[in-house]
Design an enzyme around this catalytic site. Sequence first.
Site, PDB file in Angstrom:
ATOM      1  N   TRP A 112       0.767  -1.301   0.013  1.00  0.00           N
ATOM      2  CA  TRP A 112      -0.144   0.139  -0.035  1.00  0.00           C
ATOM      3  C   TRP A 112       0.945   1.121  -0.129  1.00  0.00           C
ATOM      4  O   TRP A 112       0.580   2.254  -0.868  1.00  0.00           O
ATOM      5  CB  TRP A 112      -1.087   0.040   1.274  1.00  0.00           C
ATOM      6  CG  TRP A 112      -2.182  -1.105   0.868  1.00  0.00           C
ATOM      7  CD1 TRP A 112      -2.437  -2.152   1.672  1.00  0.00           C
ATOM      8  CD2 TRP A 112      -3.137  -0.798  -0.035  1.00  0.00           C
ATOM      9  NE1 TRP A 112      -3.523  -2.713   1.033  1.00  0.00           N
ATOM     10  CE2 TRP A 112      -4.042  -2.045  -0.062  1.00  0.00           C
ATOM     11  CE3 TRP A 112      -3.358  -0.055  -1.025  1.00  0.00           C
ATOM     12  CZ2 TRP A 112      -5.067  -2.401  -1.100  1.00  0.00           C
ATOM     13  CZ3 TRP A 112      -4.288  -0.312  -2.179  1.00  0.00           C
ATOM     14  CH2 TRP A 112      -5.285  -1.461  -1.908  1.00  0.00           C
TER      15      TRP A 112
ATOM     16  N   ASP B   5      -1.993   6.653   6.634  1.00  0.00           N
ATOM     17  CA  ASP B   5      -2.896   5.501   5.959  1.00  0.00           C
ATOM     18  C   ASP B   5      -3.194   4.496   7.058  1.00  0.00           C
ATOM     19  O   ASP B   5      -2.489   3.565   7.178  1.00  0.00           O
ATOM     20  CB  ASP B   5      -2.501   4.891   4.668  1.00  0.00           C
ATOM     21  CG  ASP B   5      -3.432   3.853   3.981  1.00  0.00           C
ATOM     22  OD1 ASP B   5      -4.606   3.716   4.570  1.00  0.00           O
ATOM     23  OD2 ASP B   5      -3.200   3.281   2.859  1.00  0.00           O
TER      24      ASP B   5
ATOM     25  N   LYS C  64     -12.602  -1.936   5.748  1.00  0.00           N
ATOM     26  CA  LYS C  64     -11.722  -2.935   6.320  1.00  0.00           C
ATOM     27  C   LYS C  64     -12.383  -3.290   7.866  1.00  0.00           C
ATOM     28  O   LYS C  64     -12.834  -4.332   7.975  1.00  0.00           O
ATOM     29  CB  LYS C  64     -10.379  -2.682   6.285  1.00  0.00           C
ATOM     30  CG  LYS C  64      -9.741  -2.197   5.067  1.00  0.00           C
ATOM     31  CD  LYS C  64      -9.620  -3.259   4.069  1.00  0.00           C
ATOM     32  CE  LYS C  64      -9.272  -2.930   2.629  1.00  0.00           C
ATOM     33  NZ  LYS C  64      -8.112  -2.105   2.301  1.00  0.00           N
TER      34      LYS C  64
HETATM   35  C1  LIG Z   1      -7.666  -1.595   1.206  1.00  0.00           C
HETATM   36  C2  LIG Z   1      -6.529  -0.445   1.471  1.00  0.00           C
HETATM   37  C3  LIG Z   1      -6.575   0.709   0.476  1.00  0.00           C
HETATM   38  C4  LIG Z   1      -7.279   0.870  -0.632  1.00  0.00           C
HETATM   39  O1  LIG Z   1      -8.675   1.072  -0.700  1.00  0.00           O
HETATM   40  P1  LIG Z   1      -9.582   1.169  -1.964  1.00  0.00           P
HETATM   41  O2  LIG Z   1     -10.701   1.629  -1.314  1.00  0.00           O
HETATM   42  O3  LIG Z   1      -9.516  -0.244  -2.756  1.00  0.00           O
HETATM   43  O4  LIG Z   1      -9.067   2.325  -2.847  1.00  0.00           O
HETATM   44  C5  LIG Z   1      -5.482   1.584   1.000  1.00  0.00           C
HETATM   45  N1  LIG Z   1      -4.600   1.453   1.960  1.00  0.00           N
HETATM   46  C6  LIG Z   1      -4.738   0.409   2.759  1.00  0.00           C
HETATM   47  C7  LIG Z   1      -3.793   0.305   3.945  1.00  0.00           C
HETATM   48  C8  LIG Z   1      -5.804  -0.598   2.394  1.00  0.00           C
HETATM   49  O5  LIG Z   1      -5.948  -1.713   3.247  1.00  0.00           O
END
Ligand SMILES: *Cc1c(COP(=O)(O)O)cnc(C)c1O
Length: 368
Positions: A105, A179, A203
Site C-alpha cells: 500500500w 494511511d 476493512k
Molecule cells: C484497502 C486499502 C487501501 C485501498 O482502498 P481502496 O478503497 O480499494 O482504494 C488503501 N490502503 C490500505 C492500507 C488498504 O488496506
Amino acid sequence: MSTTPLRPYNFSAGPAVLPEAVLRTAAAEMLDWHGSGMGVMEMSHRGKEFTAIHAAAEQDLRDLLAVPANFRILFMQGGGLGENAIVPMNLSRGGMVDVVVTGSWSKKSLKEAGRYADALAVASNEADHHTSLPAPATWALRDGAAYVHVCSNETIDGVEMGELPDLAALGSRAPLVVDCSSHILSRTIDWSRVGLAFAGAQKNIGPAGVTLVFVREDLLGHALSICPSAFDYKTVADNGSMFNTPPTYGIYIAGLVFQWLKSQGGVAEMERRAIAKADLLYGYLDNNGGFYRNRVATQARSRMNVPFFLADDALNDAFLSGAKDAGLLQLKGHKSVGGMRASIYNAMPLEGVQALVNYMQDFARRHG
Ligand SMILES: *Cc1c(COP(=O)(O)O)cnc(C)c1O
C-alpha cells in the site's frame, strides 16, 4: 433463545465482516428508519433525519478515537487509492513528499504522489520482501518536505507499526500523513504526531464507498489548482462533508458500527481483544512443528492481517476447500504474496480465531 443458525466466520481482508448486530439493525430499519416512513438510502442528505445520522456518526467517531477539536473529520468518497492522489493534491504544494515504504500500500502511495509532487522513498523494507519495519532513526527524511507518508498497517503484507513515528523528535517539521485503513479503531491514535489520517471504511468500519479523513485545521486551504472541488479538503470541511452528496448509506452503517463499538467498551476493549486474537493465532503459527508459518519479524507483525504459508504449497487448495466446509471463509492470501491470510478485524470474535486454529491443527494432523 435464538434459533438463528450461526453464520460462517469470514476472514476477508476487505470488504470484510461486520458485527452481526449491526447487520440485523440495518435489516430491521431497511424499509422505515425510526418511523420516518423512509429507508436511509431514500432520504435527502440535507433532511433532518440524515443530518441527525451524520452528526451522531461523527460525534461517536470523535469520542471513540479522542480526536482533538483542531482536527476536522470528513466523510468522503474515493477510497484509499483516491486519497493517494487527494492527499498530495491538498498537501504537497507541488513540493517534496517523503514516503516510508513498508509494503504494497505505501508503494502505491509513493507512485501516485509522484504524479503531483517530488515523491521519494526515504526508507524501504523491500529488500526483505516487506517483512520488517525500518527504524525511524534510519529514515532519510528531507528538509522542507511537505509531508511524510506512512501506512501504519500494511493489509497485504501483515506489517503494522506499534506506534506512530515522532517526526519532531527526528528533527522534521513536516506533518505526518497516515494511511490507517486496515487497523483504524483497533488501537488508539496519538494525534500529537499526526497531521492527517485517512481510512477506507471497508476493512474495519463499514461498507466500501466511505472514506474517513481526519485533517488538522492548519493544513486546509493549500490545494493545487488542479484539485477537483469535491476533493479539496477545505471545501469539504467548510460544507460539513456535504459539498456533494456524501455516501449516505455507508455513513449510516459506519454510525451503527460506532455505536456497537461504544457498547462493547470502545477502542480500549477492541485493542484488548485484538491482542488476544493475534496472540492466539501467532502463538499457533510459531509452534506447530513447521507445517505453517508467518514470515513477518515479530515486532512488525500486524494484529489485524495475518499472512501465513503452508510448508507444502500443493496443499493450498485442499486447505481452502476444507476451511470453507468448516465454515471459515475467504482465507486465500493476496495474489502478490500467495499462501493464506486471515484478517481478524474488530468484528471477528475470539471464537472465530479459535475455530481457525482448531481447523489448522486438524488439517495438519491429517496431512502432516
Ligand atoms: C484497502 C486499502 C487501501 C485501498 O482502498 P481502496 O478503497 O480499494 O482504494 C488503501 N490502503 C490500505 C492500507 C488498504 O488496506
